[in-house]
Design a protein around this motif. Sequence first.
Motif, PDB file in Angstrom:
ATOM      1  N   UNK A 139     -86.863   5.142   0.348  1.00 49.61           N
ATOM      2  CA  UNK A 139     -87.263   5.978  -0.787  1.00 49.61           C
ATOM      3  C   UNK A 139     -86.536   5.581  -2.064  1.00 49.61           C
ATOM      4  N   UNK A 140     -87.230   5.727  -3.188  1.00 50.17           N
ATOM      5  CA  UNK A 140     -86.608   5.518  -4.498  1.00 50.17           C
ATOM      6  C   UNK A 140     -85.721   6.719  -4.792  1.00 50.17           C
ATOM      7  N   UNK A 141     -84.992   6.649  -5.889  1.00 48.24           N
ATOM      8  CA  UNK A 141     -84.151   7.782  -6.273  1.00 48.24           C
ATOM      9  C   UNK A 141     -85.019   9.034  -6.458  1.00 48.24           C
ATOM     10  N   UNK A 142     -86.189   8.857  -7.068  1.00 47.50           N
ATOM     11  CA  UNK A 142     -87.067  10.019  -7.270  1.00 47.50           C
ATOM     12  C   UNK A 142     -87.532  10.588  -5.929  1.00 47.50           C
ATOM     13  N   UNK A 143     -87.786   9.696  -4.985  1.00 47.61           N
ATOM     14  CA  UNK A 143     -88.210  10.142  -3.655  1.00 47.61           C
ATOM     15  C   UNK A 143     -87.110  10.949  -2.979  1.00 47.61           C
ATOM     16  N   UNK A 144     -85.862  10.462  -3.127  1.00 48.86           N
ATOM     17  CA  UNK A 144     -84.728  11.179  -2.530  1.00 48.86           C
ATOM     18  C   UNK A 144     -84.537  12.535  -3.205  1.00 48.86           C
ATOM     19  N   UNK A 145     -84.710  12.560  -4.538  1.00 55.65           N
ATOM     20  CA  UNK A 145     -84.620  13.848  -5.249  1.00 55.65           C
ATOM     21  C   UNK A 145     -85.704  14.801  -4.749  1.00 55.65           C
ATOM     22  N   UNK A 146     -86.867  14.242  -4.434  1.00 56.10           N
ATOM     23  CA  UNK A 146     -87.968  15.055  -3.895  1.00 56.10           C
ATOM     24  C   UNK A 146     -87.559  15.717  -2.580  1.00 56.10           C
ATOM     25  N   UNK A 147     -86.794  14.967  -1.758  1.00 56.97           N
ATOM     26  CA  UNK A 147     -86.339  15.542  -0.485  1.00 56.97           C
ATOM     27  C   UNK A 147     -85.371  16.698  -0.729  1.00 56.97           C
ATOM     28  N   UNK A 148     -84.515  16.536  -1.756  1.00 53.58           N
ATOM     29  CA  UNK A 148     -83.566  17.616  -2.086  1.00 53.58           C
ATOM     30  C   UNK A 148     -84.356  18.855  -2.496  1.00 53.58           C
ATOM     31  N   UNK A 149     -85.368  18.656  -3.317  1.00 48.47           N
ATOM     32  CA  UNK A 149     -86.187  19.806  -3.751  1.00 48.47           C
ATOM     33  C   UNK A 149     -86.875  20.460  -2.564  1.00 48.47           C
ATOM     34  N   UNK A 150     -87.381  19.647  -1.669  1.00 51.30           N
ATOM     35  CA  UNK A 150     -88.062  20.180  -0.481  1.00 51.30           C
ATOM     36  C   UNK A 150     -87.075  21.004   0.361  1.00 51.30           C
ATOM     37  N   UNK A 151     -85.832  20.470   0.510  1.00 49.21           N
ATOM     38  CA  UNK A 151     -84.820  21.200   1.287  1.00 49.21           C
ATOM     39  C   UNK A 151     -84.535  22.550   0.635  1.00 49.21           C
ATOM     40  N   UNK A 152     -84.498  22.557  -0.702  1.00 45.16           N
ATOM     41  CA  UNK A 152     -84.253  23.827  -1.399  1.00 45.16           C
ATOM     42  C   UNK A 152     -85.413  24.796  -1.181  1.00 45.16           C
ATOM     43  N   UNK A 153     -86.637  24.254  -1.200  1.00 48.01           N
ATOM     44  CA  UNK A 153     -87.793  25.122  -0.964  1.00 48.01           C
ATOM     45  C   UNK A 153     -87.744  25.691   0.453  1.00 48.01           C
ATOM     46  N   UNK A 154     -87.139  24.937   1.374  1.00 44.75           N
ATOM     47  CA  UNK A 154     -87.026  25.421   2.756  1.00 44.75           C
ATOM     48  C   UNK A 154     -85.849  26.392   2.921  1.00 44.75           C
ATOM     49  N   UNK A 155     -85.072  26.594   1.854  1.00 40.99           N
ATOM     50  CA  UNK A 155     -84.017  27.619   1.913  1.00 40.99           C
ATOM     51  C   UNK A 155     -82.600  27.105   1.794  1.00 40.99           C
ATOM     52  N   UNK A 156     -82.406  25.784   1.696  1.00 43.05           N
ATOM     53  CA  UNK A 156     -81.041  25.252   1.633  1.00 43.05           C
ATOM     54  C   UNK A 156     -80.491  25.358   0.212  1.00 43.05           C
ATOM     55  N   UNK A 157     -79.169  25.451   0.114  1.00 44.25           N
ATOM     56  CA  UNK A 157     -78.569  25.398  -1.224  1.00 44.25           C
ATOM     57  C   UNK A 157     -78.627  23.960  -1.735  1.00 44.25           C
ATOM     58  N   UNK A 158     -78.489  23.022  -0.825  1.00 47.55           N
ATOM     59  CA  UNK A 158     -78.555  21.618  -1.238  1.00 47.55           C
ATOM     60  C   UNK A 158     -78.788  20.723  -0.034  1.00 47.55           C
ATOM     61  N   UNK A 159     -78.938  19.437  -0.335  1.00 45.98           N
ATOM     62  CA  UNK A 159     -79.146  18.462   0.737  1.00 45.98           C
ATOM     63  C   UNK A 159     -78.349  17.215   0.368  1.00 45.98           C
TER      64      UNK A 159
END
Length: 599
Positions: free
Chosen positions: A336-356
């Motif tokens: 994944x590109x940096x943007x792709x990795x940031x997308x995963x962080x956002x997804x983790x937050x949507x799933x309820x995490x404070x961060x990833x």
Amino acid sequence: MDEATLRTAHAGLLSSEDIGNQVRVAGWVATRRDHGGVLFVDLRDASGIVQVVINPEEQPDLDDVTHALRDEFCISVLGSVRARPEGTINPDLATGEIEIGASEITVLSPADPLPFQIDDRADVDEMRRLEFRYLDLRRPRMAANLLARSRALQAMRSTLADDGFLEVETPTLVKSTPEGARDFLVPSRLRRGSFYALPQSPQLFKQLLMVGGVERYYQIARCYRDEDFRSDRQVEFTQLDLEGAFWGQDQVLAALEPVIAAVVKALRGLDLETPFPRMSHADALARYGTDKPDIRFGMELVELSEVFSATEFKAFSGAVEAGGLIAGINGGGLGLSRAGLDGLVERAQALGAKGLVWMVVEDDGSLRSPVAKFLSDAELGGIKERLGAAVGDTLLIVADSPPTTRAVLGGLRIDLGQPEGHDELQFLWVTDFPVFEVTGEGRLVAAHHPFTAPVDVAEMENHPEDAISRAYDLVLNGTELGSGSERIHDPETQARVFRVLGISDTEAKERFGWFMRGLRYGTPPHAGFAVGIDRIIAILQNEPNIREVIPFPKTQTGLDPLTGTPGPVDDAQLAELGIDLRPEVKAALEEEAGGFETE
Ligand code: ASP
């Protein structure tokens, strides 16, 4: 009119063996093509399609009817079967080697212009499809789903009948059956002010059948749950419901496996391997972050708290001190590109995490990550070792409360690894569910239903949050197909469970006294299960939602676009029931109907 005058053959069953025969077929005009005055009609009946050729030079008297023909007219055709001319054979069609040269055509019923094309390839709005469901059902895909459903029910019935099960119907106008949803209510006219409920499942009736000496019961049961809008749910759905006396978990699972295998055989032609694997609820959560794991792929959760027991990295040490869980998954070579990795962080937050925390293993084996500089070499090494990291892998780590860590990693695992569709089938029993769940407001509710036997009754009273029950689920490719349990069979234990749930003896007597009394008459130990029929058929048919395999489904908001239900009823009908609508409801209805008429 009888069938012999309308047809002597089924369209889809004709073959080159019929060449030279006079036949009469009946069905619907699936397509019409005019090739220089010669009309080619694909005639469809339930067995398939055959090509009918109408040549005005050979049959001038067919001219009028030919001109009148439109899509989906219902017609009967007399003609002779002949080989298709060289070069026009259609290998994609079962009847592709032949055609019928028409000598007589009768329009049995014309059709209005169609709201949509009857074609699997046409992308039609679902509301429209449901509004004209009878046309939608003519599409080959829907016809195949109806056939699959019928075969699945047949397979269930014959397997269970062979195993000595009795098919017993239970009522649909009942006293409420608690399965955790709201009841649909039906007002009684003869006892105004009193209500029936529609059953959320036949649970209490099937248990009373065990008291009644029926040792093996099953039913293809319609269930009704007034739930808020949830995707891929129906307010009314169908279960294969069963129960066995003198049975425990092992007998239930052993009885169900051949039923599921028969359904899979009927729909997929596959021989399933049984017994299905089993996994405890606790293991499922620890390894897959969910109680319905998709075990078609690995990417399991790995606990990392130990690696960080003395960490100086605040986000991790804080989580550990607060009793949290640090865990991770190895997402593999995601690239994944940096943007792709940031997308995963956002997804983790949507799933309820404070961060990833993400880490990528570089060519030299080092870990690239925004947090790498806060971690010691031993910690970085521990992560790599525990997660089995290889060059190019992306590692994802969450530190949060245990349920959040599991839910987030479980969700990311599905996003990153779940195969599309359902070509492969992985059934799994998940066992040893907790007795209770704690709601957001801190209230205890039954995790399955309150008639499920706890493993240890005293333990259930002392530590209800940790108590384990004898409940089990069946999971297919990450979807829960159904649930069941060993039941409480003595009234005293039943009363104790109600008390822990905050249901007083008086309330229990009022709501379930009729059932608890039954338990006092020599109740055999018993256990059972219910399988969601719509869901298993949808998966086996590779359909994205259960509406595709329900003949007349409702929308996600409980609306039936075909009949316009639910809708208002006459005041007179309400008066008979002793019901008055509240003024604000009445006003809203009138407004919806476009205002009221004044005279
Ligand atoms: N009545 C339960 C349900 O509908 C199934 C069972 O416990 O047998 O989920």
